[in-house]
Enzyme design. Structure first.
Site, PDB file in Angstrom:
ATOM      1  N   LYS A   1       0.842  -1.193   0.000  1.00  0.00           N
ATOM      2  CA  LYS A   1       0.000   0.000   0.000  1.00  0.00           C
ATOM      3  C   LYS A   1       0.877   1.243   0.000  1.00  0.00           C
ATOM      4  CE  LYS A   1      -0.332  -0.010   5.052  1.00  0.00           C
ATOM      5  NZ  LYS A   1      -1.216  -0.028   6.228  1.00  0.00           N
TER       6      LYS A   1
ATOM      7  N   ARG B   1      -9.559   0.408  15.786  1.00  0.00           N
ATOM      8  CA  ARG B   1      -9.743   1.235  14.592  1.00  0.00           C
ATOM      9  C   ARG B   1     -10.854   0.621  13.748  1.00  0.00           C
ATOM     10  NH1 ARG B   1      -3.945   1.757  11.709  1.00  0.00           N
ATOM     11  NH2 ARG B   1      -4.597  -0.384  11.318  1.00  0.00           N
TER      12      ARG B   1
ATOM     13  N   TYR C   1      16.864  29.268   8.127  1.00  0.00           N
ATOM     14  CA  TYR C   1      15.714  29.925   8.747  1.00  0.00           C
ATOM     15  C   TYR C   1      15.780  29.825  10.272  1.00  0.00           C
ATOM     16  CZ  TYR C   1      13.252  30.258   4.259  1.00  0.00           C
ATOM     17  OH  TYR C   1      12.878  30.563   2.978  1.00  0.00           O
TER      18      TYR C   1
ATOM     19  N   MET D   1      12.284  24.307   2.284  1.00  0.00           N
ATOM     20  CA  MET D   1      11.429  23.630   1.312  1.00  0.00           C
ATOM     21  C   MET D   1      12.227  22.845   0.278  1.00  0.00           C
ATOM     22  SD  MET D   1       8.416  25.120  -1.173  1.00  0.00           S
ATOM     23  CE  MET D   1       7.235  25.327   0.162  1.00  0.00           C
TER      24      MET D   1
END
Length: 367
Positions: free
Chosen positions: A35, A135, A259, A307
């Site tokens: 998956k 779940r 940053y 990023m």
């Protein structure tokens, strides 16, 4: 030159890891869980590499199964979450998919569909019992009644009971033994094939192996355990994520990098800028000191991941230059280790790689 950020996928390693899973329970069969695009490794390519050996594949939903069928994969495919709408049932039959049933609502939809299509045959149903994960799954007290209803349907050719462990990767905790006891009680008087073992179950809990295994993360060479584990020592990494240095500069003592000025040089330092960032799936939560591999030695992040770029300390690499390759995870820095630094798990790192990362495939056989 194109941005050289590459996930090199070793298909022979993935095959090795599948066979290692099977070796833990030679009497059992195994569903290879692919998956989420095979945890970021490429579901179709992984399926093709495993198809000659695998007993079945496991995916989350029908879209993932149909991608495999469209690519020519013919092995059984199990829908781990079953169907979401009754309209999927004709496709399940057409493509000979196996489906989970995890709720009374699903069971009722199946019964209503089969009442309208009485000639249906050949369905393979995996009944999911909630033994403690809470779940998905039928309540244990309802197990006998649901089994009887499924066994009464002529279309159901094969029935397997499955459940999922909440804490199998933490062997010191009592939850797995409690879940096993819950299932034993729920299945009293019933003889049915069982599938309980995720990767942690395969690797540590032989009493949970039964007829069907469901290895997932271990196929890709990552361990579900936070601590060292015997079987994990034999896993081979399925992916090596590499990038290149794209710039080198010198910063002086007291100057910051990146940053937020989160890293400040304590002495004059060479800094390398890498072509990888959180838009590629490399975690923004990777802190200063997260290891990478450069020119046969380790170094580490120095500055916040942005990023598109990250920065590393080149103090111990005086000859490093733009174009040098940097391993972000693989054989020298494991994805488990990077995940620990990021306060996450390897699942999120592998499955979070974006389409900006080029996948390349290697194999010691043709697949």
């Amino acid at each position: 030159m194109a941005r050289n950020l590459i996930a090199q996928v070793d298909l022979s390693a993935i095959r090795h890891n599948y066979q290692l899973a099977r070796a833990q329970a030679p009497q059992a069969r195994a569903v290879a869980i692919i998956k989420a695009d095979a945890y970021g490794h490429g579901a179709v390519r992984v399926a093709r590499a495993l198809e000659s050996d695998v007993d079945a594949f496991g995916v989350a939903a029908i879209e993932e199964a149909l991608e495999l069928r469209d690519a020519g994969i013919t092995r059984p495919v199990l829908l781990l979450e079953g169907f979401f709408e009754a309209e999927e049932l004709p496709l399940i039959q057409q493509h000979q998919l196996w489906t989970a049933i995890h709720s009374i609502e699903q069971l009722e939809k199946l019964e209503a569909y089969l009442e309208k299509h009485p000639d249906s045959r050949g369905l393979q149903v995996w009944l999911k019992i909630d033994s403690g994960m809470h779940r998905l799954g039928i309540e244990p007290a309802l197990t006998s009644g649901v089994l009887q209803r499924l066994q009464a349907l002529p279309a159901v050719e094969k029935l397997v009971v499955m459940s999922h462990f909440a804490c199998a990767d933490e062997p010191q905790r009592p939850h797995t033994e409690q879940q096993l006891q819950c299932l034993q009680q729920a299945l009293t008087g019933h003889s049915v094939d069982l599938s309980l073992s995720n990767s942690a179950g395969v690797m540590h809990w032989p009493q949970a192996h039964h007829q069907w295994l469901r290895p997932g993360i271990m196929l890709y060479g990552a361990s579900p355990f936070a601590e060292p584990q015997a079987v994990a020592n034999s896993l081979r990494p399925g992916m090596t994520l590499t990038t290149q240095i794209i710039a080198v500069r010198d910063v002086q003592a007291g100057e910051s990098v990146g940053y937020g000025a989160s890293w400040v040089a304590e002495k004059p330092t060479r800094i390398g800028t890498l072509a990888v960032g959180y838009a590629d799936g490399y975690s923004r939560h990777a802190p200063n000191g997260t290891p990478v591999w450069l020119n046969g030695r380790r170094t580490a992040l120095a500055g916040r991941v942005s990023m598109d770029m990250s920065t590393i300390d080149l103090s111990q690499h005086p000859d490093a230059k733009p174009g040098d390759q940097v391993e972000l995870w693989g054989a020298n820095v494991t994805v488990n280790e990077v995940a620990d630094y990021c306060n996450t798990i390897p699942y999120t790192l592998l499955s979070g790689l974006t389409r900006r990362v080029k996948r390349r495939y290697s194999d010691d056989q043709q697949s």
